[in-house]
Design an enzyme around this catalytic site. Structure first.
Site, PDB file in Angstrom:
ATOM      1  N   GLU A 125      -9.954  -2.985  11.018  1.00  0.00           N
ATOM      2  CA  GLU A 125      -9.042  -1.940  11.490  1.00  0.00           C
ATOM      3  C   GLU A 125      -8.662  -1.054  10.311  1.00  0.00           C
ATOM      4  O   GLU A 125      -8.735  -1.497   9.157  1.00  0.00           O
ATOM      5  CB  GLU A 125      -7.776  -2.572  12.071  1.00  0.00           C
ATOM      6  CG  GLU A 125      -6.905  -3.217  11.016  1.00  0.00           C
ATOM      7  CD  GLU A 125      -5.936  -4.265  11.561  1.00  0.00           C
ATOM      8  OE1 GLU A 125      -6.403  -5.345  11.973  1.00  0.00           O
ATOM      9  OE2 GLU A 125      -4.732  -3.983  11.556  1.00  0.00           O
ATOM     10  N   LYS A 127      -6.686   0.747   7.369  1.00  0.00           N
ATOM     11  CA  LYS A 127      -5.514   0.408   6.561  1.00  0.00           C
ATOM     12  C   LYS A 127      -4.676   1.680   6.472  1.00  0.00           C
ATOM     13  O   LYS A 127      -5.067   2.655   5.827  1.00  0.00           O
ATOM     14  CB  LYS A 127      -5.944  -0.054   5.177  1.00  0.00           C
ATOM     15  CG  LYS A 127      -4.783  -0.476   4.328  1.00  0.00           C
ATOM     16  CD  LYS A 127      -5.252  -1.238   3.109  1.00  0.00           C
ATOM     17  CE  LYS A 127      -4.077  -1.758   2.321  1.00  0.00           C
ATOM     18  NZ  LYS A 127      -3.156  -0.698   1.881  1.00  0.00           N
ATOM     19  N   ASP A 129      -1.925   4.253   5.404  1.00  0.00           N
ATOM     20  CA  ASP A 129      -1.232   4.501   4.139  1.00  0.00           C
ATOM     21  C   ASP A 129       0.195   4.966   4.409  1.00  0.00           C
ATOM     22  O   ASP A 129       0.506   6.146   4.348  1.00  0.00           O
ATOM     23  CB  ASP A 129      -2.005   5.542   3.328  1.00  0.00           C
ATOM     24  CG  ASP A 129      -1.600   5.518   1.866  1.00  0.00           C
ATOM     25  OD1 ASP A 129      -0.845   4.609   1.472  1.00  0.00           O
ATOM     26  OD2 ASP A 129      -2.038   6.415   1.126  1.00  0.00           O
ATOM     27  N   TYR A 236       0.653  -4.238  13.690  1.00  0.00           N
ATOM     28  CA  TYR A 236      -0.572  -4.980  13.373  1.00  0.00           C
ATOM     29  C   TYR A 236      -0.335  -6.401  12.869  1.00  0.00           C
ATOM     30  O   TYR A 236      -1.261  -7.125  12.568  1.00  0.00           O
ATOM     31  CB  TYR A 236      -1.436  -4.209  12.371  1.00  0.00           C
ATOM     32  CG  TYR A 236      -0.712  -3.844  11.079  1.00  0.00           C
ATOM     33  CD1 TYR A 236      -0.305  -4.818  10.185  1.00  0.00           C
ATOM     34  CD2 TYR A 236      -0.432  -2.512  10.776  1.00  0.00           C
ATOM     35  CE1 TYR A 236       0.370  -4.481   9.026  1.00  0.00           C
ATOM     36  CE2 TYR A 236       0.237  -2.173   9.605  1.00  0.00           C
ATOM     37  CZ  TYR A 236       0.642  -3.166   8.743  1.00  0.00           C
ATOM     38  OH  TYR A 236       1.313  -2.841   7.596  1.00  0.00           O
ATOM     39  N   LYS A 324     -11.132  -1.134   0.247  1.00  0.00           N
ATOM     40  CA  LYS A 324     -10.562   0.172  -0.086  1.00  0.00           C
ATOM     41  C   LYS A 324     -11.625   1.265  -0.150  1.00  0.00           C
ATOM     42  O   LYS A 324     -12.772   1.013  -0.503  1.00  0.00           O
ATOM     43  CB  LYS A 324      -9.848   0.092  -1.451  1.00  0.00           C
ATOM     44  CG  LYS A 324      -8.750  -0.958  -1.523  1.00  0.00           C
ATOM     45  CD  LYS A 324      -7.567  -0.664  -0.615  1.00  0.00           C
ATOM     46  CE  LYS A 324      -6.646   0.362  -1.215  1.00  0.00           C
ATOM     47  NZ  LYS A 324      -5.792  -0.174  -2.273  1.00  0.00           N
ATOM     48  N   CYS A 429       3.091  -0.093 -37.803  1.00  0.00           N
ATOM     49  CA  CYS A 429       3.821  -0.302 -36.561  1.00  0.00           C
ATOM     50  C   CYS A 429       4.932   0.741 -36.425  1.00  0.00           C
ATOM     51  O   CYS A 429       5.751   0.886 -37.333  1.00  0.00           O
ATOM     52  CB  CYS A 429       4.426  -1.698 -36.572  1.00  0.00           C
ATOM     53  SG  CYS A 429       5.573  -1.987 -35.224  1.00  0.00           S
ATOM     54  N   CYS A 432       8.472  -1.169 -36.894  1.00  0.00           N
ATOM     55  CA  CYS A 432       8.965  -1.769 -38.139  1.00  0.00           C
ATOM     56  C   CYS A 432       8.211  -1.285 -39.367  1.00  0.00           C
ATOM     57  O   CYS A 432       8.499  -1.720 -40.480  1.00  0.00           O
ATOM     58  CB  CYS A 432       8.892  -3.290 -38.061  1.00  0.00           C
ATOM     59  SG  CYS A 432       7.205  -3.912 -38.102  1.00  0.00           S
ATOM     60  N   CYS A 447       0.794  -5.298 -34.861  1.00  0.00           N
ATOM     61  CA  CYS A 447       1.769  -5.237 -35.929  1.00  0.00           C
ATOM     62  C   CYS A 447       1.792  -6.599 -36.609  1.00  0.00           C
ATOM     63  O   CYS A 447       1.837  -7.629 -35.949  1.00  0.00           O
ATOM     64  CB  CYS A 447       3.127  -4.927 -35.303  1.00  0.00           C
ATOM     65  SG  CYS A 447       4.491  -5.319 -36.379  1.00  0.00           S
ATOM     66  N   CYS A 453       9.372  -7.911 -37.277  1.00  0.00           N
ATOM     67  CA  CYS A 453       9.260  -6.738 -36.411  1.00  0.00           C
ATOM     68  C   CYS A 453      10.304  -6.879 -35.316  1.00  0.00           C
ATOM     69  O   CYS A 453      10.237  -7.784 -34.500  1.00  0.00           O
ATOM     70  CB  CYS A 453       7.885  -6.625 -35.783  1.00  0.00           C
ATOM     71  SG  CYS A 453       7.776  -5.217 -34.643  1.00  0.00           S
TER      72      CYS A 453
HETATM   73  S1  IVH Z   1      -2.030  -6.789   7.340  1.00  0.00           S
HETATM   74  C1  IVH Z   1      -0.608 -10.755   5.414  1.00  0.00           C
HETATM   75  N1  IVH Z   1      -3.006  -4.570   8.351  1.00  0.00           N
HETATM   76  O1  IVH Z   1      -1.142  -2.985   3.506  1.00  0.00           O
HETATM   77  C2  IVH Z   1      -1.027  -9.345   5.371  1.00  0.00           C
HETATM   78  N2  IVH Z   1      -1.644  -4.404   6.416  1.00  0.00           N
HETATM   79  O2  IVH Z   1      -1.394  -5.193   1.326  1.00  0.00           O
HETATM   80  C3  IVH Z   1      -0.297  -8.475   6.317  1.00  0.00           C
HETATM   81  N3  IVH Z   1      -1.266  -2.111   5.672  1.00  0.00           N
HETATM   82  O3  IVH Z   1       2.050  -4.105   2.978  1.00  0.00           O
HETATM   83  C4  IVH Z   1      -0.725  -7.072   6.227  1.00  0.00           C
HETATM   84  N4  IVH Z   1      -2.439  -1.125   7.240  1.00  0.00           N
HETATM   85  O4  IVH Z   1       1.849  -2.045   4.350  1.00  0.00           O
HETATM   86  C5  IVH Z   1      -2.267  -5.112   7.379  1.00  0.00           C
HETATM   87  N5  IVH Z   1      -3.894  -2.696   9.374  1.00  0.00           N
HETATM   88  C6  IVH Z   1      -3.159  -3.245   8.419  1.00  0.00           C
HETATM   89  C7  IVH Z   1      -2.520  -2.446   7.457  1.00  0.00           C
HETATM   90  C8  IVH Z   1      -1.771  -3.076   6.455  1.00  0.00           C
HETATM   91  C9  IVH Z   1      -1.684  -0.948   6.173  1.00  0.00           C
HETATM   92  C10 IVH Z   1      -0.453  -2.250   4.460  1.00  0.00           C
HETATM   93  C11 IVH Z   1       0.842  -2.961   4.678  1.00  0.00           C
HETATM   94  C12 IVH Z   1       0.891  -4.083   3.717  1.00  0.00           C
HETATM   95  C13 IVH Z   1      -0.266  -3.802   2.836  1.00  0.00           C
HETATM   96  C14 IVH Z   1      -0.944  -5.105   2.571  1.00  0.00           C
END
Ligand code: IVH
Length: 716
Positions: A125, A127, A129, A236, A324, A429, A432, A447, A453
């Protein structure tokens, strides 16, 4: 006491150190913000953060979701009430390359001991932001909403959450009595642009990106402002749930939808790495058309029973990972280079940049790692950037991976001013003025001031007396500074043992503390009493106080629980021999050390190096002449049929992997050892068990098989 230079860390070491730093810094944040009880000086804290950053800049691909560099300003603000998350809000590990994804799936298969033909179903799914939010419902009514904060304690933003249209105030359908729905608050591109247009017209500040706009809008004391901002929410994940409505990730998300939440339409299940990667590419290709920012794709094991078995490492689940999207780049001018001195004396160059927006964030500085990096020389002496050096005045290419402070990738030579001079790294340094030298084979210039120091010595002493270390009443940072600065031999404190000889030195001299400004008879007497009070101290505190690299409170506790007795720990740390090269596993003491729950190679190496250093042994012996570390309590917090017992797994296990067995036993409070000895309480033997089993029966130790193990731990 030397910390491994960032430049000589391998990728694996860097990853594990980043995990450790994230945990340690989060702990400090929690104590500082939530408990108002910091246990570390600001300078030490900054040093930890700087190291974290330096590592991230060298390995931008390793930047963690829970990295302290991402959470600057995320600390729980005083203006909101605090909410402790019953189930912590965790973060995700990152994957960058396709191979990281296959490794992730491979790790899961191995951990669960899945056969070659047994599929493992994983969801994919986007991620989002934005910022995560946990919303608690009791009997279908929204009762609290909290930001993630540091994962343990968040801000109470209930009133603000109620104004968000995507978040139901009352749940629909069939819901559990208690359910905490978690997900992401975000702002769409269109709404973000419109908000900035409005703000610009009204002469109000404009936001750098939709994420900042979402965060700024949610964290408003005046909820009418939040209400006027077009925030959205995708559900989610979850926290506490009184009765689970489903047994899969997908099922849970479907349930949230039935309660009235928005869920992401691009979430799908796959049973192969290829499937996951095809979804990643599909989502990446459509990224620009989604209408909101995403920074990757999250994969999660679908079956919740498998999630349960997989559990967590540090602060991230083993059952999920964030894949990512690649980093973003920009060019800007390098306006200056500053040098910072760390607690161990390392000199770190910091690049000052003309502000530039990289992927929506304004960037003004970056760590330059070390002097070789500036010269265009890599870790092993090989040229980097084809040998191009970095000069003040250069136009540089800046890369920001994830949402962190960036690194400088390269220099645009055509734009170099004719008069630009090669950068001369200081050989003294800045704190110091001692010589700063590079030892043979080292990339870091340090240093040499050591205890003279001020940047280093006072920091170590401050750490020694800090709250979670020796915690001596009446001996705070100010007093330490005073004793350290004092030239009077009856007053000077230059190393930890000096604290405990202070009273004797006074008695033998004409200098009396009570005659010194700021002390007086009562406070002098109290101080000496408080010092005497600490002549016996818990092992874990003692260890933490020593300030060994990588041994924060958590690791000190882990080691103390394992070795029970300081002498035993010292003996192990002195005897342990690090492995040399591939195939070598180190000697038994090394294996035991790295076998301690949560202790990896980097920490173990720091322990070995600490005891190998003559100066450290002297400081320690002098201290031990004054202070006695007490044995650690044997039993852990967990009460189970195996808590406090030493268990050995041997032979081939069929229902769980060795890692899972170990994780399970440790979760139940047992200590897992690699070999059988008189100290072993229980041996779990699978088929093919050999010498260990034999030794166990010779020693009369209880032996059970895998089924017996499951029966035993279930009974608990
Ligand atoms: S699952 C146990 N699903 O990413 C993990 N996180 O590093 C629970 N985030 O703080 C997170 N989209 O803010 C999950 N589809 C998604 C997400 C998601 C964004 C963010 C979330 C979390 C961070 C995890």
């Amino acid at each position: 006491m030397s910390e491994k230079p960032v430049d000589s860390l391998s990728e694996a070491e860097a990853a594990s150190e980043l995990a450790r730093l994230a945990e340690e810094i989060a702990g400090h944040d929690l104590r500082y913000h939530a408990e108002d009880a910091p246990t570390i000086s600001d300078a030490d804290y900054d040093a930890l953060r700087r190291r974290n950053l330096a590592i991230e800049q060298r390995f931008p691909q390793l930047v963690r979701e829970d990295s302290p560099s991402r959470s600057v300003g995320a600390a729980v603000s005083e203006k909101f009430g605090k909410v402790t998350h019953v189930v912590p809000m965790l973060s995700l590990d990152n994957a960058f390359a396709d191979e990281d994804v296959s490794e992730f799936v491979g790790r899961i298969r191995r951990f669960l001991r899945l056969g070659a033909n047994e599929p493992v179903v994983i969801t994919a799914e986007p991620k989002i932001d934005g910022l995560s939010l946990s919303i608690r419902y009791e009997n279908g009514r929204l009762v609290t909403a909290a930001t993630r904060g540091d994962g343990q304690v968040g801000e109470n933003v209930t009133a603000n959450a109620r104004t968000i249209a995507d978040i139901p105030n009352v749940l629909k359908g069939d819901f559990p009595d208690v359910v905490e729905v978690r997900g992401e608050v975000y702002m769409s591109h269109a709404d973000f642009a419109e908000l900035n247009r409005r703000n610009e017209k009204a002469g109000k500040p404009i936001f750098a990106n939709p994420r900042n706009a979402a965060a700024g809008s949610l964290r408003q004391l005046d909820t009418s402002i939040t209400a006027s901002r077009p925030l959205r929410f995708f559900a989610y994940a979850w926290g506490e749930v009184s009765e689970m409505p489903a047994d899969t990730q997908m099922g849970m998300v479907d349930a949230f939808r039935s309660y009235g939440f928005k869920t992401n339409p691009l979430m799908k299940v796959f049973d192969s790495v290829e499937g996951l990667l095809s979804q990643y590419r599909m989502i990446e290709a459509n990224r620009a058309t989604l209408g909101y920012d995403i920074d990757g794709v999250v994969y999660k094991v679908d079956r919740l029973d498998l999630q349960q078995r997989l559990g967590f490492v540090s602060r991230s689940p083993r059952w999920a990972i964030a894949h990512k999207f690649p980093a973003e780049k920009a060019t800007t001018l390098l306006t200056g280079i500053d040098i910072q001195v760390g607690r161990t004396g390392s000199l770190t160059p910091v690049a000052r940049l003309q502000p530039v927006t990289v992927g929506g964030v304004v960037v003004t500085n970056a760590t330059l790692h070390n002097e070789d990096y500036i010269k265009g020389i890599g870790n092993s002496g090989q040229p980097i950037r084809e040998g191009r050096d970095i000069r003040v005045g250069d136009t540089v290419i800046v890369q920001r991976a994830g949402d962190v402070i960036p690194q400088i990738l390269d220099v645009i030579m055509e734009k170099r001013p004719a008069d630009a001079q090669p950068y001369l790294f200081p050989t003294r340094c800045p704190a110091c003025d001692s010589h700063a030298v590079r030892e043979e084979g080292e990339v870091v210039r340090r240093c040499t001031g050591g205890l003279i120091c001020p940047a280093q010595a006072v920091e170590r002493l401050r750490h020694f007396v800090s709250r979670n270390a020796f915690d001596i009443e009446g001996l705070g940072e100010k007093q330490i500074e005073f004793f350290f600065q004092s030239q009077d031999p009856a007053l000077h404190v230059g190393s930890p043992a000096d604290i405990f000889t202070l009273k004797r030195r006074q008695e033998a001299s004409l200098t009396k503390l009570e005659n010194i400004d700021g002390f007086g008879a009562t406070s002098a007497r109290k101080l000496f009493a408080a010092i005497d009070d600490r002549r016996q101290v818990e092992f874990s505190r003692f260890l933490f106080a020593l300030g060994i690299r990588h041994i924060g409170e958590t690791n000190a506790k882990r080691l103390a629980r394992h070795y029970i007795n300081f002498d035993a720990f010292r003996a192990a740390g002195t005897a342990a021999v690090m492995p040399e090269g591939k195939g070598d596993k180190g000697n038994a003491a090394w294996q035991e050390l790295t076998g301690v729950n949560g202790i990896g190679g980097i920490v173990a190496e720091a322990v070995v190096e600490f005891f190998a250093e003559e100066h450290n042994r002297q400081v320690l012996d002098a201290l031990l002449a004054e202070v006695t570390p007490l044995d650690e309590e044997r039993i852990g917090d967990v009460s189970s049929p195996v808590s406090g017992k030493t268990v050995v797994f041997t032979g081939s296990l069929e229902k769980m992997s060795r890692d899972e067995a170990k994780a399970m036993a440790e979760k139940l409070g047992a200590k897992v050892a690699g070999s059988v000895s008189k100290k072993t309480d229980l041996v779990v033997a699978g088929p093919g068990a050999g010498s260990k089993l034999k030794l166990a029966s010779e020693l009369g130790i209880e032996v059970i098989d895998e089924d017996g193990w499951f029966a035993l731990v279930k009974a608990g």
